[in-house]
Write a protein that holds these residues in place. Structure first.
Motif, PDB file in Angstrom:
ATOM      1  N   UNK A   1       3.224  -4.012  15.332  1.00  0.00           N
ATOM      2  CA  UNK A   1       2.912  -5.159  14.341  1.00  0.00           C
ATOM      3  C   UNK A   1       1.667  -6.056  14.200  1.00  0.00           C
ATOM      4  N   UNK A   2       1.298  -6.658  13.308  1.00  0.00           N
ATOM      5  CA  UNK A   2       0.189  -7.588  13.313  1.00  0.00           C
ATOM      6  C   UNK A   2       0.528  -8.902  13.979  1.00  0.00           C
ATOM      7  N   UNK A   3      -0.100  -9.736  14.308  1.00  0.00           N
ATOM      8  CA  UNK A   3       0.148 -11.067  14.783  1.00  0.00           C
ATOM      9  C   UNK A   3       0.241 -11.914  13.621  1.00  0.00           C
ATOM     10  N   UNK A   4       1.106 -12.869  13.605  1.00  0.00           N
ATOM     11  CA  UNK A   4       1.027 -13.695  12.319  1.00  0.00           C
ATOM     12  C   UNK A   4       0.210 -15.089  12.572  1.00  0.00           C
ATOM     13  N   UNK A   5      -0.053 -15.397  11.228  1.00  0.00           N
ATOM     14  CA  UNK A   5      -0.794 -16.695  11.405  1.00  0.00           C
ATOM     15  C   UNK A   5       0.087 -17.962  10.882  1.00  0.00           C
ATOM     16  N   UNK A   6       1.343 -17.593  10.714  1.00  0.00           N
ATOM     17  CA  UNK A   6       2.109 -18.957  10.557  1.00  0.00           C
ATOM     18  C   UNK A   6       3.374 -18.613  11.715  1.00  0.00           C
ATOM     19  N   UNK A   7       3.979 -19.789  11.883  1.00  0.00           N
ATOM     20  CA  UNK A   7       5.171 -19.736  12.815  1.00  0.00           C
ATOM     21  C   UNK A   7       6.345 -19.015  12.257  1.00  0.00           C
TER      22      UNK A   7
END
Length: 249
Positions: free
Chosen positions: A223-229
């Motif tokens: 998966x990719x790192x999210x930029x929202x919590x």
């Protein structure tokens, strides 16, 4: 006599090897299953607004006030513990919707596609939508294709319909939620899957959200790192789901 002893020794070693292999397989399986994060476990506690209980193969999130219809049946993603979806399920129940999270054999919806039947048959006074995360969504669509008369709608979380889950010829309302930072869901397959959805299907992209944050089980391989919590993503899931459910008659 020697032959008999040799036979017993062979059986002993065969049984020992089989036990070793079974133990190894179980250990490997536990390693690959994504367990619920601490936030998910906290969300599993009943309070004055939501009663939570396990019943059969389901975790039920039941509003204390009279539930609104339709109720929600949810199929988890592959190898994800069903408890990992409790934060948004609880929040949706707080808005008035009864939510059933279904546990699957070996945590794989491919082996439990028809488990919605037990819930629907046990609650003749309720109407239902069915959906799932990732693999769970694909098999929710296959169930809906076979039993459209049992459902009021179908939803997808980071998932899509395939040819065996073709809903394009039905009148079922459909909602598809995706995250813009999803590294697991194939964009090509998601786009291809749109041909299997009704023209009226609704599409919502959660900007900054990823695949794993449709649940609460930590990072997922690939998966990719999210930029929202995670909390922000769950709030957007609940908001979109609540609006969609309110539109279903």
């Amino acid at each position: 006599m020697k032959t008999k002893k040799h036979w017993r020794r062979s059986v002993f070693w065969i049984v020992g090897i089989l036990l070793f292999l079974v133990a190894g397989a179980m250990a490997a399986y536990r390693y690959w299953v994504y367990p619920p994060a601490s936030e998910a476990l906290t969300a599993l506690k009943s309070d004055e607004s939501v009663r939570i209980a396990e019943s059969g193969n389901e975790i039920v999130f039941d509003p204390v006030r009279e539930p609104v219809q339709p109720s929600v049946i949810f199929y988890p993603g592959a190898l994800v513990d069903p408890e990992a979806y409790s934060p948004w399920a609880r929040a949706l129940a707080q808005r008035g919707s009864r939510v059933y999270i279904v546990s699957m054999p070996l945590n794989l919806a491919i082996f439990g596609q028809s488990r919605a039947d037990a819930i629907i048959d046990a609650h003749p006074g309720e109407s239902f939508v069915l959906g799932g995360h990732s693999l769970g969504g694909a098999f929710a669509a296959r169930y809906a294709t076979a039993h459209p008369e049992k459902l009021k709608g179908v939803f997808f979380l980071a998932s899509y319909a395939d040819k065996k889950g073709d809903l394009s010829g039905t009148q079922l309302p459909v909602l598809q939620l995706t995250g813009s930072r999803d590294g697991i869901l194939s964009l090509d397959k998601r786009t291809e899957g749109e041909q299997y959805l009704p023209a009226s299907a609704e599409y919502v992209s959660i900007e900054g959200g990823n695949h794993a944050q449709f649940g609460s089980y930590g990072p997922q391989r690939g998966d990719l790192a999210p930029v929202i919590t995670e909390q922000a993503q769950h709030e957007r899931i609940v908001s979109a789901m609540a609006d969609w459910l309110a539109s279903i008659k």
